[in-house]
Design a protein around this motif. Sequence first.
Motif, PDB file in Angstrom:
ATOM      1  N   LYS A  41       0.823  -1.217   0.000  1.00  0.00           N
ATOM      2  CA  LYS A  41       0.000   0.000   0.000  1.00  0.00           C
ATOM      3  C   LYS A  41       0.849   1.256   0.000  1.00  0.00           C
ATOM      4  N   GLN A  42       2.065   1.193   0.517  1.00  0.00           N
ATOM      5  CA  GLN A  42       2.921   2.363   0.567  1.00  0.00           C
ATOM      6  C   GLN A  42       3.471   2.644  -0.820  1.00  0.00           C
ATOM      7  N   PRO A  43       3.474   3.923  -1.225  1.00  0.00           N
ATOM      8  CA  PRO A  43       4.015   4.239  -2.557  1.00  0.00           C
ATOM      9  C   PRO A  43       5.519   4.006  -2.586  1.00  0.00           C
ATOM     10  N   LYS A  44       5.960   3.536  -3.707  1.00  0.00           N
ATOM     11  CA  LYS A  44       7.387   3.280  -3.893  1.00  0.00           C
ATOM     12  C   LYS A  44       8.108   4.615  -4.082  1.00  0.00           C
ATOM     13  N   THR A  45       9.225   4.781  -3.436  1.00  0.00           N
ATOM     14  CA  THR A  45       9.987   6.024  -3.553  1.00  0.00           C
ATOM     15  C   THR A  45      11.149   5.882  -4.514  1.00  0.00           C
ATOM     16  N   GLU A  46      11.238   4.753  -5.179  1.00  0.00           N
ATOM     17  CA  GLU A  46      12.322   4.560  -6.135  1.00  0.00           C
ATOM     18  C   GLU A  46      12.092   5.429  -7.357  1.00  0.00           C
ATOM     19  N   LYS A  47      13.166   6.029  -7.831  1.00  0.00           N
ATOM     20  CA  LYS A  47      13.065   6.833  -9.049  1.00  0.00           C
ATOM     21  C   LYS A  47      13.438   5.954 -10.228  1.00  0.00           C
ATOM     22  N   TYR A  48      12.641   6.061 -11.262  1.00  0.00           N
ATOM     23  CA  TYR A  48      12.887   5.281 -12.477  1.00  0.00           C
ATOM     24  C   TYR A  48      13.340   6.236 -13.558  1.00  0.00           C
ATOM     25  N   SER A  49      14.457   5.950 -14.149  1.00  0.00           N
ATOM     26  CA  SER A  49      14.927   6.771 -15.263  1.00  0.00           C
ATOM     27  C   SER A  49      14.942   5.898 -16.512  1.00  0.00           C
ATOM     28  N   PRO A  50      14.111   6.257 -17.500  1.00  0.00           N
ATOM     29  CA  PRO A  50      14.063   5.444 -18.721  1.00  0.00           C
ATOM     30  C   PRO A  50      15.359   5.577 -19.511  1.00  0.00           C
ATOM     31  N   ASN A  51      15.631   4.562 -20.302  1.00  0.00           N
ATOM     32  CA  ASN A  51      16.846   4.614 -21.112  1.00  0.00           C
ATOM     33  C   ASN A  51      16.655   5.606 -22.262  1.00  0.00           C
ATOM     34  N   PRO A  52      17.710   6.027 -22.922  1.00  0.00           N
ATOM     35  CA  PRO A  52      17.608   7.055 -23.969  1.00  0.00           C
ATOM     36  C   PRO A  52      16.680   6.678 -25.117  1.00  0.00           C
ATOM     37  N   THR A  55      13.203   7.429 -23.962  1.00  0.00           N
ATOM     38  CA  THR A  55      13.005   8.876 -23.892  1.00  0.00           C
ATOM     39  C   THR A  55      12.767   9.453 -25.280  1.00  0.00           C
ATOM     40  N   GLU A  56      13.533   8.979 -26.243  1.00  0.00           N
ATOM     41  CA  GLU A  56      13.365   9.462 -27.626  1.00  0.00           C
ATOM     42  C   GLU A  56      11.999   9.064 -28.175  1.00  0.00           C
ATOM     43  N   PHE A  57      11.574   7.845 -27.897  1.00  0.00           N
ATOM     44  CA  PHE A  57      10.269   7.387 -28.377  1.00  0.00           C
ATOM     45  C   PHE A  57       9.137   8.164 -27.718  1.00  0.00           C
ATOM     46  N   ILE A  58       9.263   8.461 -26.433  1.00  0.00           N
ATOM     47  CA  ILE A  58       8.234   9.245 -25.741  1.00  0.00           C
ATOM     48  C   ILE A  58       8.152  10.643 -26.334  1.00  0.00           C
ATOM     49  N   ALA A  59       9.305  11.252 -26.631  1.00  0.00           N
ATOM     50  CA  ALA A  59       9.309  12.582 -27.246  1.00  0.00           C
ATOM     51  C   ALA A  59       8.646  12.537 -28.619  1.00  0.00           C
ATOM     52  N   TYR A  60       8.911  11.479 -29.392  1.00  0.00           N
ATOM     53  CA  TYR A  60       8.280  11.336 -30.705  1.00  0.00           C
ATOM     54  C   TYR A  60       6.760  11.213 -30.575  1.00  0.00           C
ATOM     55  N   LEU A  61       6.312  10.418 -29.597  1.00  0.00           N
ATOM     56  CA  LEU A  61       4.868  10.276 -29.393  1.00  0.00           C
ATOM     57  C   LEU A  61       4.224  11.587 -28.988  1.00  0.00           C
ATOM     58  N   GLN A  62       4.902  12.370 -28.148  1.00  0.00           N
ATOM     59  CA  GLN A  62       4.352  13.659 -27.744  1.00  0.00           C
ATOM     60  C   GLN A  62       4.259  14.610 -28.924  1.00  0.00           C
ATOM     61  N   GLN A  63       5.267  14.606 -29.788  1.00  0.00           N
ATOM     62  CA  GLN A  63       5.222  15.460 -30.983  1.00  0.00           C
ATOM     63  C   GLN A  63       4.086  15.040 -31.901  1.00  0.00           C
ATOM     64  N   SER A  64       3.920  13.736 -32.073  1.00  0.00           N
ATOM     65  CA  SER A  64       2.845  13.250 -32.930  1.00  0.00           C
ATOM     66  C   SER A  64       1.489  13.627 -32.354  1.00  0.00           C
ATOM     67  N   PHE A  65       1.361  13.526 -31.051  1.00  0.00           N
ATOM     68  CA  PHE A  65       0.102  13.887 -30.405  1.00  0.00           C
ATOM     69  C   PHE A  65      -0.181  15.371 -30.577  1.00  0.00           C
ATOM     70  N   ASN A  66       0.857  16.209 -30.477  1.00  0.00           N
ATOM     71  CA  ASN A  66       0.670  17.649 -30.668  1.00  0.00           C
ATOM     72  C   ASN A  66       0.249  17.960 -32.097  1.00  0.00           C
ATOM     73  N   VAL A  67       0.808  17.246 -33.066  1.00  0.00           N
ATOM     74  CA  VAL A  67       0.431  17.472 -34.463  1.00  0.00           C
ATOM     75  C   VAL A  67      -1.019  17.068 -34.696  1.00  0.00           C
ATOM     76  N   ILE A  68      -1.429  15.965 -34.094  1.00  0.00           N
ATOM     77  CA  ILE A  68      -2.806  15.498 -34.266  1.00  0.00           C
ATOM     78  C   ILE A  68      -3.792  16.465 -33.632  1.00  0.00           C
ATOM     79  N   ASN A  69      -3.431  17.039 -32.504  1.00  0.00           N
ATOM     80  CA  ASN A  69      -4.350  17.911 -31.781  1.00  0.00           C
ATOM     81  C   ASN A  69      -4.406  19.335 -32.321  1.00  0.00           C
ATOM     82  N   GLN A  70      -3.529  19.688 -33.255  1.00  0.00           N
ATOM     83  CA  GLN A  70      -3.585  21.037 -33.815  1.00  0.00           C
ATOM     84  C   GLN A  70      -4.864  21.201 -34.626  1.00  0.00           C
TER      85      GLN A  70
END
Length: 105
Positions: A41-52, A55-70
């Motif tokens: 029940k206690q939230p995990k305090t571990e920090k997760y850092s995605p690999n590069p 991160t690049e794929f997430i940035a691409y998805l965000q850009q695509s989402f912004n283009v779709i929402n324009q």
Amino acid sequence: MHPSQSDRQMPKHLDKVLFGAAGVYFLLALMWAFHYLSEQKQPKTEKYSPNPADTEFIAYLQQSFNVINQPSREKTLVNPQEKKPSTLVQLGESNPPDFYRNFRD
């Protein structure tokens, strides 16, 4: 007097000892279960850092989402007659290129 009874004599309180041992085991199992559930029940305090690559794929998805929402912006021409279509071969051309010249006998 009866030698067979003395050989097989069980401790008097064996049932109480076994019941006590089972009770202690049951209490330990309950304590472990409550401890395990309280940790989940206690939230995990571990920090997760995605690999590069992630991160690049997430940035691409965000850009695509912004283009779709324009909002769609339709461009309208002021004088549509002034624009000529850009094609490789004009329609109605009298001498079209001979594409099949290499396949003839």
